[in-house]
Design a protein around this motif. Structure first.
Motif, PDB file in Angstrom:
ATOM      1  N   SER A 119      38.944  17.248  -0.934  1.00 49.75           N
ATOM      2  CA  SER A 119      40.225  17.267  -0.231  1.00 49.75           C
ATOM      3  C   SER A 119      40.352  18.583   0.525  1.00 49.75           C
ATOM      4  O   SER A 119      39.612  19.532   0.275  1.00 49.75           O
ATOM      5  N   LYS A 120      41.294  18.599   1.462  1.00 50.47           N
ATOM      6  CA  LYS A 120      41.504  19.810   2.275  1.00 50.47           C
ATOM      7  C   LYS A 120      42.922  19.827   2.804  1.00 50.47           C
ATOM      8  O   LYS A 120      43.461  18.786   3.192  1.00 50.47           O
ATOM      9  N   HIS A 121      43.523  21.018   2.797  1.00 47.13           N
ATOM     10  CA  HIS A 121      44.826  21.188   3.444  1.00 47.13           C
ATOM     11  C   HIS A 121      44.713  22.323   4.450  1.00 47.13           C
ATOM     12  O   HIS A 121      43.858  23.207   4.327  1.00 47.13           O
ATOM     13  N   PHE A 122      45.558  22.307   5.472  1.00 51.35           N
ATOM     14  CA  PHE A 122      45.529  23.305   6.532  1.00 51.35           C
ATOM     15  C   PHE A 122      46.899  23.946   6.675  1.00 51.35           C
ATOM     16  O   PHE A 122      47.924  23.299   6.416  1.00 51.35           O
ATOM     17  N   PRO A 123      46.961  25.202   7.099  1.00 47.15           N
ATOM     18  CA  PRO A 123      48.260  25.821   7.387  1.00 47.15           C
ATOM     19  C   PRO A 123      48.968  25.042   8.488  1.00 47.15           C
ATOM     20  O   PRO A 123      48.328  24.344   9.283  1.00 47.15           O
ATOM     21  N   PRO A 124      50.275  25.151   8.562  1.00 50.43           N
ATOM     22  CA  PRO A 124      51.014  24.403   9.593  1.00 50.43           C
ATOM     23  C   PRO A 124      50.558  24.749  11.007  1.00 50.43           C
ATOM     24  O   PRO A 124      50.356  25.918  11.334  1.00 50.43           O
ATOM     25  N   ILE A 125      50.369  23.721  11.825  1.00 48.53           N
ATOM     26  CA  ILE A 125      50.109  23.909  13.246  1.00 48.53           C
ATOM     27  C   ILE A 125      51.462  23.992  13.941  1.00 48.53           C
ATOM     28  O   ILE A 125      52.297  23.092  13.803  1.00 48.53           O
ATOM     29  N   LYS A 126      51.676  25.075  14.670  1.00 54.81           N
ATOM     30  CA  LYS A 126      52.981  25.324  15.297  1.00 54.81           C
ATOM     31  C   LYS A 126      52.965  24.765  16.712  1.00 54.81           C
ATOM     32  O   LYS A 126      52.141  25.159  17.537  1.00 54.81           O
ATOM     33  N   ARG A 127      53.904  23.877  17.009  1.00 56.89           N
ATOM     34  CA  ARG A 127      53.919  23.184  18.298  1.00 56.89           C
ATOM     35  C   ARG A 127      55.260  23.420  18.998  1.00 56.89           C
ATOM     36  O   ARG A 127      56.303  23.479  18.359  1.00 56.89           O
ATOM     37  N   GLY A 128      55.181  23.542  20.320  1.00 57.14           N
ATOM     38  CA  GLY A 128      56.405  23.776  21.088  1.00 57.14           C
ATOM     39  C   GLY A 128      56.913  25.194  20.968  1.00 57.14           C
ATOM     40  O   GLY A 128      58.109  25.453  21.188  1.00 57.14           O
ATOM     41  N   CYS A 129      56.020  26.144  20.629  1.00 53.27           N
ATOM     42  CA  CYS A 129      56.451  27.535  20.448  1.00 53.27           C
ATOM     43  C   CYS A 129      56.800  28.178  21.785  1.00 53.27           C
ATOM     44  O   CYS A 129      56.157  27.906  22.797  1.00 53.27           O
ATOM     45  N   ARG A 130      57.757  29.044  21.755  1.00 57.49           N
ATOM     46  CA  ARG A 130      58.033  29.857  22.936  1.00 57.49           C
ATOM     47  C   ARG A 130      56.876  30.823  23.158  1.00 57.49           C
ATOM     48  O   ARG A 130      56.491  31.115  24.278  1.00 57.49           O
ATOM     49  N   ILE A 131      56.291  31.294  22.050  1.00 57.72           N
ATOM     50  CA  ILE A 131      55.110  32.148  22.110  1.00 57.72           C
ATOM     51  C   ILE A 131      53.921  31.324  21.626  1.00 57.72           C
ATOM     52  O   ILE A 131      53.870  30.912  20.472  1.00 57.72           O
ATOM     53  N   ASP A 132      52.980  31.077  22.509  1.00 58.10           N
ATOM     54  CA  ASP A 132      51.822  30.269  22.166  1.00 58.10           C
ATOM     55  C   ASP A 132      50.801  31.139  21.433  1.00 58.10           C
ATOM     56  O   ASP A 132      50.309  32.126  21.972  1.00 58.10           O
ATOM     57  N   VAL A 133      50.483  30.773  20.199  1.00 54.80           N
ATOM     58  CA  VAL A 133      49.565  31.590  19.394  1.00 54.80           C
ATOM     59  C   VAL A 133      48.154  31.015  19.375  1.00 54.80           C
ATOM     60  O   VAL A 133      47.277  31.549  18.697  1.00 54.80           O
ATOM     61  N   TYR A 134      47.925  29.916  20.109  1.00 58.17           N
ATOM     62  CA  TYR A 134      46.619  29.268  20.068  1.00 58.17           C
ATOM     63  C   TYR A 134      45.851  29.454  21.369  1.00 58.17           C
ATOM     64  O   TYR A 134      46.360  29.204  22.457  1.00 58.17           O
ATOM     65  N   LEU A 135      44.595  29.896  21.226  1.00 51.94           N
ATOM     66  CA  LEU A 135      43.643  29.918  22.318  1.00 51.94           C
ATOM     67  C   LEU A 135      42.376  29.242  21.810  1.00 51.94           C
ATOM     68  O   LEU A 135      42.329  28.818  20.651  1.00 51.94           O
ATOM     69  N   THR A 136      41.356  29.128  22.649  1.00 54.20           N
ATOM     70  CA  THR A 136      40.164  28.405  22.216  1.00 54.20           C
ATOM     71  C   THR A 136      38.914  29.276  22.337  1.00 54.20           C
ATOM     72  O   THR A 136      38.848  30.185  23.157  1.00 54.20           O
ATOM     73  N   SER A 137      37.933  28.961  21.504  1.00 49.08           N
ATOM     74  CA  SER A 137      36.647  29.635  21.571  1.00 49.08           C
ATOM     75  C   SER A 137      35.820  29.001  22.686  1.00 49.08           C
ATOM     76  O   SER A 137      36.197  27.982  23.270  1.00 49.08           O
ATOM     77  N   SER A 138      34.655  29.585  22.964  1.00 45.17           N
ATOM     78  CA  SER A 138      33.808  29.062  24.034  1.00 45.17           C
ATOM     79  C   SER A 138      33.324  27.652  23.735  1.00 45.17           C
ATOM     80  O   SER A 138      33.080  26.866  24.645  1.00 45.17           O
ATOM     81  N   ASP A 139      33.173  27.323  22.441  1.00 41.76           N
ATOM     82  CA  ASP A 139      32.742  25.973  22.073  1.00 41.76           C
ATOM     83  C   ASP A 139      33.919  25.111  21.636  1.00 41.76           C
ATOM     84  O   ASP A 139      33.776  24.196  20.832  1.00 41.76           O
ATOM     85  N   GLU A 140      35.102  25.435  22.151  1.00 41.78           N
ATOM     86  CA  GLU A 140      36.298  24.592  22.072  1.00 41.78           C
ATOM     87  C   GLU A 140      36.841  24.422  20.656  1.00 41.78           C
ATOM     88  O   GLU A 140      37.361  23.384  20.284  1.00 41.78           O
ATOM     89  N   ARG A 141      36.723  25.493  19.846  1.00 44.73           N
ATOM     90  CA  ARG A 141      37.401  25.517  18.550  1.00 44.73           C
ATOM     91  C   ARG A 141      38.771  26.168  18.726  1.00 44.73           C
ATOM     92  O   ARG A 141      38.952  27.050  19.562  1.00 44.73           O
ATOM     93  N   ILE A 142      39.734  25.726  17.945  1.00 48.24           N
ATOM     94  CA  ILE A 142      41.085  26.288  18.022  1.00 48.24           C
ATOM     95  C   ILE A 142      41.111  27.628  17.288  1.00 48.24           C
ATOM     96  O   ILE A 142      40.694  27.730  16.137  1.00 48.24           O
ATOM     97  N   LEU A 143      41.613  28.654  17.974  1.00 46.05           N
ATOM     98  CA  LEU A 143      41.776  29.971  17.377  1.00 46.05           C
ATOM     99  C   LEU A 143      43.266  30.291  17.317  1.00 46.05           C
ATOM    100  O   LEU A 143      43.966  30.184  18.316  1.00 46.05           O
ATOM    101  N   GLU A 144      43.742  30.681  16.146  1.00 51.18           N
ATOM    102  CA  GLU A 144      45.147  31.062  16.008  1.00 51.18           C
ATOM    103  C   GLU A 144      45.249  32.578  15.930  1.00 51.18           C
ATOM    104  O   GLU A 144      44.594  33.209  15.097  1.00 51.18           O
ATOM    105  N   TYR A 145      46.056  33.153  16.809  1.00 49.44           N
ATOM    106  CA  TYR A 145      46.212  34.598  16.911  1.00 49.44           C
ATOM    107  C   TYR A 145      47.528  35.049  16.285  1.00 49.44           C
ATOM    108  O   TYR A 145      48.483  34.268  16.184  1.00 49.44           O
TER     109      TYR A 145
END
Length: 368
Positions: free
Chosen positions: A112-138
């Motif tokens: 099994s696996k759980h993940f921290p909450p993905i924040k959507r609709g933020c005024r401040i966007d904390v997500y960018l992507t790596s060169s191989d299209e992985r989600i990076l949270e800053y």
């Protein structure tokens, strides 16, 4: 205030989903476990799907939980809720972790696996992507500047661990933490720039020019098309560019605001030659084939750059993430097609704001 999505998944024996009786019992077990954490949760919809089964639960129309039962033995759970600035105790990371442990035991899941909450609709966007299209949270806590030039969207954001960071068209470019990027690009300690003539193509953040001037070159010409990028970096990234973007010209450097191709053609016609040319423009494209407008631009830059290099000169540029060998290979194939022939070496460095290993190229004429 954000909409938050929590993801959990469990792997069980596929026969418990493919069999109608087994599926019914599994749904009941899941519902029983969920009710221990969300006591007012109600099953509001369920249906069979081509690949398994879907259940939708709701608690007071504030929390919605979708559970997909895949015939392959995977149960994927999405929990969605709205979080305002006031802490909402009914969904916390500790609670989700405890829920995963309970459901894994009740469902007799293999994993099994759980993940921290993905924040959507933020005024401040904390997500960018790596060169191989992985989600990076800053850990971005504020947007310092945001605007659009005639060429691109420009942002300066603040990261608690990286400092101020330049983001262009939703891609991280450089942060106050990234001296290693500039030093690897220029091969500090390996190349000798003292008394040399240098041309920078791009470099609008000013970091490369600022660091090169410490090496006592004869003269550095920088060609940057985006005036707004330089103004913004001069104001918010002083720690990496010093005063070069403010001065624009001195006895050993000049910044020219124009299309670099225009000046490359001009230099070729004049017979002007440089000891070093830096390609500090866009990264190597990510594509299936080395075709299209960006690749054509890359090839043109390479061809023109070697026409303004001295016979012993060197072209230095950044490539892409080490996790994109396909993109890097396509770039190297283009190098092999250049006339006259060239040879190259590569250097790698882990860039803090990229959160990955980056590849840099050092290219010379083949007979050097």
């Amino acid at each position: 205030m954000t909409a938050q999505t929590v993801l959990l998944d469990f792997s069980i024996d596929p026969s418990r989903i493919g069999d109608k009786v087994g599926l019914k019992d599994t749904v009941k077990l899941l519902e029983k476990g969920l009710l221990e954490f969300f006591p007012q949760l109600k099953l509001i919809f369920e249906t069979s799907t081509s690949d398994g089964h879907l259940c939708v639960f709701s608690q007071n129309d504030a929390i919605f939980l979708n559970a997909r039962f895949f015939n392959h033995g995977i149960i994927a759970i999405n929990i969605e809720y709205f979080k305002d600035n006031v802490e909402q105790p009914f969904v916390t990371f500790d609670k989700i972790r405890s829920l995963e442990k309970l459901l894994r035991k009740m469902l007799e899941a293999e994993r099994s696996k759980h993940f921290p909450p993905i924040k959507r609709g933020c005024r401040i966007d904390v997500y960018l992507t790596s060169s191989d299209e992985r989600i990076l949270e800053y850990d971005i806590d504020k947007v310092i500047y945001e605007g659009t030039s005639p060429f691109q969207k420009i942002q300066i954001v603040h990261s608690k661990s990286l400092g101020n960071m330049l983001v262009l068209d939703e891609l991280q470019n450089i942060a106050e933490s990234d001296l290693i990027y500039t030093e690897t690009l220029m091969q500090r300690g390996i190349e000798n720039y003292e008394g040399k003539e240098i041309c920078i193509l791009g470099g609008g953040d000013g970091a490369l020019l600022y660091e090169l001037l410490k090496e006592k070159p004869k003269f550095v010409t920088m060609l940057e098309i985006d005036e707004m990028v330089m103004q913004v970096c001069n104001k918010y990234l002083k720690s990496i560019c010093g005063d070069v973007l403010e001065l624009r010209k001195s006895d050993n450097f000049e910044i020219i605001v124009d299309d670099c191709m225009i000046y490359l053609d001009k230099f070729i016609k004049e017979g002007k030659k440089f000891d070093y040319v830096f390609g500090d423009l866009t990264d190597i494209p990510i594509s299936d084939t080395p075709t299209g407008e960006v690749w054509n631009f890359f090839r043109s830059i390479l061809e023109h750059s070697f026409k303004i290099l001295k016979p012993t000169g060197k072209y230095l540029t950044h490539g892409n993430g080490a996790n994109r060998p396909d993109s890097l290979s396509m770039f190297e194939e283009q190098l092999e097609k250049l006339e006259p022939k060239v040879k190259f070496t590569r250097a790698n460095a882990f860039v803090p704001s990229f959160m990955e290993d980056w590849v840099f190229y050092q290219i010379t004429f083949d007979d050097v």
